[in-house]
Design a protein around this motif. Structure first.
Motif, PDB file in Angstrom:
ATOM      1  N   TYR A  37      -2.885  -5.717   8.795  1.00 43.12           N
ATOM      2  CA  TYR A  37      -2.347  -4.615   8.172  1.00 43.12           C
ATOM      3  C   TYR A  37      -0.926  -4.053   8.892  1.00 43.12           C
ATOM      4  CZ  TYR A  37      -5.347  -2.228  11.351  1.00 43.12           C
ATOM      5  OH  TYR A  37      -6.291  -1.758  12.675  1.00 43.12           O
TER       6      TYR A  37
ATOM      7  N   ILE B 205     -10.156   0.443   7.358  1.00 47.99           N
ATOM      8  CA  ILE B 205      -9.401  -0.528   6.980  1.00 47.99           C
ATOM      9  C   ILE B 205     -10.587  -1.539   6.667  1.00 47.99           C
ATOM     10  CG2 ILE B 205      -7.697  -2.416   7.166  1.00 47.99           C
ATOM     11  CD1 ILE B 205      -6.429   0.213   6.795  1.00 47.99           C
TER      12      ILE B 205
ATOM     13  N   LEU C 236       0.820  -0.648   8.882  1.00 48.28           N
ATOM     14  CA  LEU C 236       0.871   0.681   7.892  1.00 48.28           C
ATOM     15  C   LEU C 236       1.426   1.604   8.524  1.00 48.28           C
ATOM     16  CD1 LEU C 236      -2.796   0.387   6.681  1.00 48.28           C
ATOM     17  CD2 LEU C 236      -0.898  -0.023   5.258  1.00 48.28           C
TER      18      LEU C 236
ATOM     19  N   VAL D 124      -6.196   1.850   0.477  1.00 45.05           N
ATOM     20  CA  VAL D 124      -6.269   0.148   0.683  1.00 45.05           C
ATOM     21  C   VAL D 124      -7.013  -0.323  -0.506  1.00 45.05           C
ATOM     22  CG1 VAL D 124      -6.961  -1.485   2.332  1.00 45.05           C
ATOM     23  CG2 VAL D 124      -5.667   0.419   3.232  1.00 45.05           C
ATOM     24  N   LYS D 125      -8.254   0.344  -0.720  1.00 40.93           N
ATOM     25  CA  LYS D 125      -9.021  -0.422  -1.551  1.00 40.93           C
ATOM     26  C   LYS D 125      -8.362  -0.571  -2.963  1.00 40.93           C
ATOM     27  CE  LYS D 125     -14.279  -0.248  -2.218  1.00 40.93           C
ATOM     28  NZ  LYS D 125     -14.259  -1.494  -1.379  1.00 40.93           N
TER      29      LYS D 125
ATOM     30  N   SER E 227      -5.031  -0.624  -3.631  1.00 43.99           N
ATOM     31  CA  SER E 227      -4.193  -1.769  -3.670  1.00 43.99           C
ATOM     32  C   SER E 227      -4.648  -2.910  -3.855  1.00 43.99           C
ATOM     33  CB  SER E 227      -3.239  -1.539  -2.406  1.00 43.99           C
ATOM     34  OG  SER E 227      -2.702  -0.431  -2.135  1.00 43.99           O
TER      35      SER E 227
ATOM     36  N   VAL F 279      -0.856  -4.436   3.394  1.00 42.19           N
ATOM     37  CA  VAL F 279      -2.178  -5.065   4.010  1.00 42.19           C
ATOM     38  C   VAL F 279      -2.100  -6.662   3.816  1.00 42.19           C
ATOM     39  CG1 VAL F 279      -3.568  -3.100   4.078  1.00 42.19           C
ATOM     40  CG2 VAL F 279      -3.439  -4.385   2.271  1.00 42.19           C
TER      41      VAL F 279
ATOM     42  N   ARG G 225      -8.748   4.929   3.476  1.00 44.64           N
ATOM     43  CA  ARG G 225      -9.875   3.873   2.869  1.00 44.64           C
ATOM     44  C   ARG G 225      -9.460   3.789   1.489  1.00 44.64           C
ATOM     45  NH1 ARG G 225     -14.644   3.926   0.325  1.00 44.64           N
ATOM     46  NH2 ARG G 225     -16.132   2.090   0.730  1.00 44.64           N
TER      47      ARG G 225
ATOM     48  N   VAL H 162       0.766  -1.188   0.047  1.00 45.83           N
ATOM     49  CA  VAL H 162       0.202   0.169   0.088  1.00 45.83           C
ATOM     50  C   VAL H 162       0.876   1.091  -0.107  1.00 45.83           C
ATOM     51  CG1 VAL H 162      -1.807   1.237   1.296  1.00 45.83           C
ATOM     52  CG2 VAL H 162      -1.913  -1.342   1.328  1.00 45.83           C
TER      53      VAL H 162
END
Length: 626
Positions: free
Chosen positions: A284, A268, A286, A322-323, A325, A237, A319, A224
């Motif tokens: 995760y 997340i 991060l 992460v989405k 990735s 993640v 958000r 990410v």
């Protein structure tokens, strides 16, 4: 009236402050490791004995301290990190309040050895309960070695509140992981009771995660990366299929400082929505980099909670990152409008025109027209007739003959069928059959796939199927563990499961008890296990869930006595194997569960002391209709 307000002595004030800063041995580990990082060390060694109750020692190769600074470091609110209140909003160091060493020295025996690089000799200071016992020069390598012995020696009540060694060691390992993950460019070593627990060389962030949580973690990570004016995100993640039942692999770092944030954790979970099973938690690791002026760290004694100026913006960016990735690495289904070069026209056909295909149709073909047998030779037929013959079906001649004579054979067929005998199994009758056929009436009913309703003489009983099954399984498992006799079912193929080193240590301690429940282990290594047998009625797909739930329960509460450990194992496995709310049961299953519950020694409560059933009498119903 005489004055009653007075200033507290320093040693009393330090003990009060220690109650906020030093909650358990893990708190001391966290403070000492952070001090070594602030000192610029690139190699840090942690030595633990008896889960920190006897000894906690941190050795680093940082810049060290002078004799004056070493003495002053144990005073309250003595710090080199800040000079004014404005500095609190531009912090780049771990510690800044100057309370850690003073609080630790107030409740333990402390020995400090330190030396700067330019000095030939270092300084050693010995303190017991805020009282300096000795200070002199000594020969010591460059850096600092701080030894904390007999924690809470002068506060017996606080020492009695400490958990077992396994629990306290688990908290120490958690703090060690948090500090080590935040600084992959520093070498970390950890020893417990003389044996090496972790050896983490200097590496990149991905390798540091793999070194801590096992080699199999590498294939589970999804990178990410996102950089905006407000927030910079880097890290990994876990893939949704590797989501765990526990939250042990969830790490947020803000400016290289571990924090806990339920709000960001929700971001997340929102990004993983629809990709995981219910009850699973994503992994995760991060790192968030923000402007130090936009956060306030000084809102919690342990500094694990911070306040952001604009949490809503961070939530949306995190958000989305992460989405993105998950979609970029084909983890989540996305709409990709990029051109796929595999679908392009080949170079050889680029300038060629497509040829229109031709279709030949026999217009004289009629499927409903009777076929005629042609007597003339095929040589005299035209080309059109020869082409049309390819589409003609062979004549179904004399199909009526198949049904000739059926009327005359009808009587014989009936006679043949009347003599046919069918095989059937004999009906099982009761041993005490009195010749009367007993009607079986349904005495149980399932309500909303959650409760089982059964009639009793005084009225009605309502049973919670999940709690009731927990009680039945709990007593059965406890019996197997106590008697040490169990029955296993062999697996067709061995089942291999991967765990981290800390989780393997827990399973190693429970291996004997697990074997008594029916598990058969053929391999027990540092990174995983191999299972060839499981207890009866335990599906193979549930084995990993059961063991993960067991590890989670052990991490939260590890009892001291062997019987209590057995009890905890039985409770944890019963909770994992019990039928869940929403599962439909047949009539026989419902009756069997009711009968099994009342065959238990304690049918009224579940293993967690929750009510398993309630009763309602006819009088209770009559009162409702008054």
């Amino acid at each position: 009236m005489a004055d009653i307000i007075q200033l507290l002595p320093d040693h009393v004030a330090n003990q009060i402050a220690a109650g906020e800063v030093v909650q358990r041995p893990a708190s001391v580990v966290k403070e000492l490791l952070e001090n070594s990082i602030d000192a610029g060390a690139y190699s840090i060694k942690l030595i633990i004995k008896d889960a920190g109750k006897t000894l906690i020692q941190v050795i680093d190769n940082g810049k060290g301290m002078s004799a004056t600074d070493a003495r002053l470091s144990f005073e309250r609110h003595a710090t080199s990190k800040i000079r004014s209140a404005e500095d609190l909003f531009s912090l780049n160091t771990k510690g800044f309040r100057g309370e850690a060493l003073a609080s630790i020295a107030a409740i333990a025996h402390v020995e400090l050895k330190t030396k700067q690089d330019q000095d030939e000799l270092g300084t050693v200071i010995e303190i017991e309960g805020s009282e300096i016992k000795n200070q002199e020069v000594t020969v010591t390598p460059t850096g600092t070695s701080l030894c904390v012995k007999h924690l809470f020696f002068n506060i017996p009540a606080r020492r009695n509140f400490l958990k077992s060694n396994n629990v306290e060691l688990r908290h120490i390992v958690d703090e060690f992981h948090r500090v080590a993950l935040a600084h992959p460019d520093i070498e970390f070593l950890m020893y417990h009771n003389g044996s090496e627990s972790f050896n983490l060389p200097k590496s990149n962030y991905r390798q540091r995660v793999v070194n801590i949580f096992g080699n199999k973690t590498n294939e589970k990570l999804v990178p990410v990366v996102e950089e905006t004016e407000v927030l910079k995100i880097s890290g990994f993640v876990g893939k949704p299929e590797f989501a765990k039942r526990t939250r042990t692999e969830q790490f947020f770092f803000v400016n290289n400082r571990f924090i806990k944030s339920p709000y960001l954790n929700h971001a997340i979970n929102s990004a993983f929505e629809g990709l995981m099973k219910d009850g699973s938690h994503p992994s995760y690791f991060l790192n968030l980099t923000v402007d130090p002026k936009s956060i306030d760290i000084n809102i919690h004694p342990t500094k694990t909670e911070i306040k952001f100026d604009d949490e809503h913006t961070l939530y949306a960016i995190l958000r989305a990152a992460v989405k993105h990735s998950l979609g970029q690495f084909n983890i989540a289904p996305v709409l990709d409008f990029d051109r796929d070069r595999n679908l392009d026209t080949p170079y050889d056909f680029e300038n060629k025109r497509a040829s229109t295909p031709t279709v030949e149709v026999d217009r004289s073909f009629n499927p409903f027209q009777e076929e005629r047998v042609q007597s003339r030779s095929s040589g005299s037929s035209s080309s059109s007739s020869s082409s049309s013959s390819n589409y003609r079906k062979e004549p179904a001649s004399q199909w009526e003959s198949l049904y000739v004579g059926l009327e005359s054979k009808g009587t014989k067929t009936e006679n043949n069928f009347s003599e046919v005998q069918f095989e059937s199994q004999p009906e099982n009758t009761s041993l005490f059959d009195d010749g009367k056929q007993v009607e079986t009436k349904q005495r149980t009913y399932q309500f909303h796939n959650k409760y089982i309703i059964s009639t009793i003489k005084s009225g009605m009983m309502i049973l919670d199927q999940h709690r009731a099954h927990q009680r039945v399984l709990y007593e059965g498992l406890l019996k197997h563990l106590t008697v040490k006799e169990s029955v296993s079912q062999q697996l067709l193929f061995p089942l291999s499961l991967e765990f981290s080193s800390s989780e393997m240590e827990i399973l190693e301690n429970l291996k004997e008890d697990l074997e008594h429940t029916g598990f058969i282990f053929t391999s027990f290594t540092e990174v995983g296990i191999e299972i060839t047998g499981v207890p009866i009625n335990v599906p193979e797909s549930e084995v990993s869930i059961i063991l993960e739930q067991l590890i989670s329960d052990v991490e939260q509460e590890v009892p001291d006595s062997h019987f209590s450990a057995t009890d905890l194992l039985a409770k944890s496995m019963a909770k994992s194997l019990a039928i869940k709310t929403g599962q439909s049961l047949s009539r026989l299953e419902q009756e069997h569960l009711v009968n099994s519950l009342f065959a238990c020694k304690e049918p009224t409560v579940s293993p967690t002391n929750k009510v398993t059933f309630i009763t309602m009498s006819v009088d209770d119903f009559d009162k409702k209709f008054i």
